[in-house]
Write an enzyme that holds these catalytic residues in place. Structure first.
Site, PDB file in Angstrom:
ATOM      1  N   GLU A 153       0.819  -1.218   0.000  1.00 40.76           N
ATOM      2  CA  GLU A 153       0.000   0.000   0.000  1.00 40.76           C
ATOM      3  C   GLU A 153       0.852   1.268   0.000  1.00 40.76           C
ATOM      4  OE1 GLU A 153      -3.432   0.508   0.020  1.00 40.76           O
ATOM      5  OE2 GLU A 153      -3.784  -1.620  -0.274  1.00 40.76           O
ATOM      6  N   GLU A 174      -1.581   8.553  -1.517  1.00 42.17           N
ATOM      7  CA  GLU A 174      -1.621   8.007  -2.873  1.00 42.17           C
ATOM      8  C   GLU A 174      -0.855   8.901  -3.832  1.00 42.17           C
ATOM      9  OE1 GLU A 174      -5.257   6.328  -4.727  1.00 42.17           O
ATOM     10  OE2 GLU A 174      -6.164   6.756  -2.768  1.00 42.17           O
ATOM     11  N   ASN A 183     -14.413   5.718   6.696  1.00 43.73           N
ATOM     12  CA  ASN A 183     -13.261   5.098   7.349  1.00 43.73           C
ATOM     13  C   ASN A 183     -12.477   6.117   8.175  1.00 43.73           C
ATOM     14  OD1 ASN A 183     -13.365   2.313   6.699  1.00 43.73           O
ATOM     15  ND2 ASN A 183     -12.673   2.780   4.622  1.00 43.73           N
TER      16      ASN A 183
END
Length: 192
Positions: A46, A55, A93
């Site tokens: 990740e 990201e 989340n």
């Protein structure tokens, strides 16, 4: 062990990163060497070997990411793309992590701190593992694919990105022997 496992595929981590990993395992309810290898393999994938707490695509294309990670629960002016070593996504989340870790909405209000604060990046990653991955029966049986399914199953187990899940598994095959010599990796629980 963590440094050796990481260095097999990525640049060596800092001693602070290794210490954070070791200190955080109990926070993630990580209870075995095999589970530690699962967790580490997934966050290495990740985070590009602990080098990215956000990201890459979203740093380069923030408007695109803001549209693709948009939901009705978003706070105005905030975006909820992948951040932290586990690349936490979606406002629900961030809210759950914030409530679970701090008892408030601070991560929903300021999601960037998951990428900019080292302690928060680790805390969110261990929180996500404990809340969403650890208790899965497949994970407890040692099925690495089950951990992928809990983290990114819609894309990598059931979607068009199964090649990425297979690369995660290759990572796990390299990490597991460092943590649990002689234990055989089990691939099942995702695309198979």
């Amino acid at each position: 062990k963590a440094s050796k496992a990481i260095s097999a595929n990525y640049p060596a981590p800092s001693s602070a990163q290794c210490n954070s990993f070791l200190k955080g395992m109990s926070k993630g309810d990580i209870s075995s060497a095999r589970e530690a290898a699962m967790f580490l393999s997934n966050i290495l994938w990740e985070s590009d070997g602990l080098r990215a707490k956000e990201e890459y695509d979203c740093k380069d294309l923030p408007d695109w990411c803001a549209q693709n990670y948009k939901s009705t629960d978003d706070k105005s002016g905030q975006t909820y793309w992948g951040r932290g070593y586990i690349q936490l996504t979606w406002s629900y989340n961030y809210k759950a992590a914030s409530e679970g870790l701090y008892g408030d909405d601070r991560l929903l209000d300021k999601p960037d701190q998951v990428a900019t604060d080292e302690d928060t990046a680790w805390a969110v990653s261990f929180w996500f593992w404990k809340a969403n991955v650890h208790s899965d029966p497949g994970v407890q049986q040692g099925n690495f694919g089950s951990s992928i399914n809990k983290i990114n199953g819609a894309l990598e187990c059931k979607g068009a990105a199964q090649d990425k899940a297979k690369k995660r598994y290759e990572m796990y095959k390299a990490v597991l022997p460092v943590f649990a010599p002689g234990e055989q990796p089990k691939e099942s629980g995702c695309y198979n």
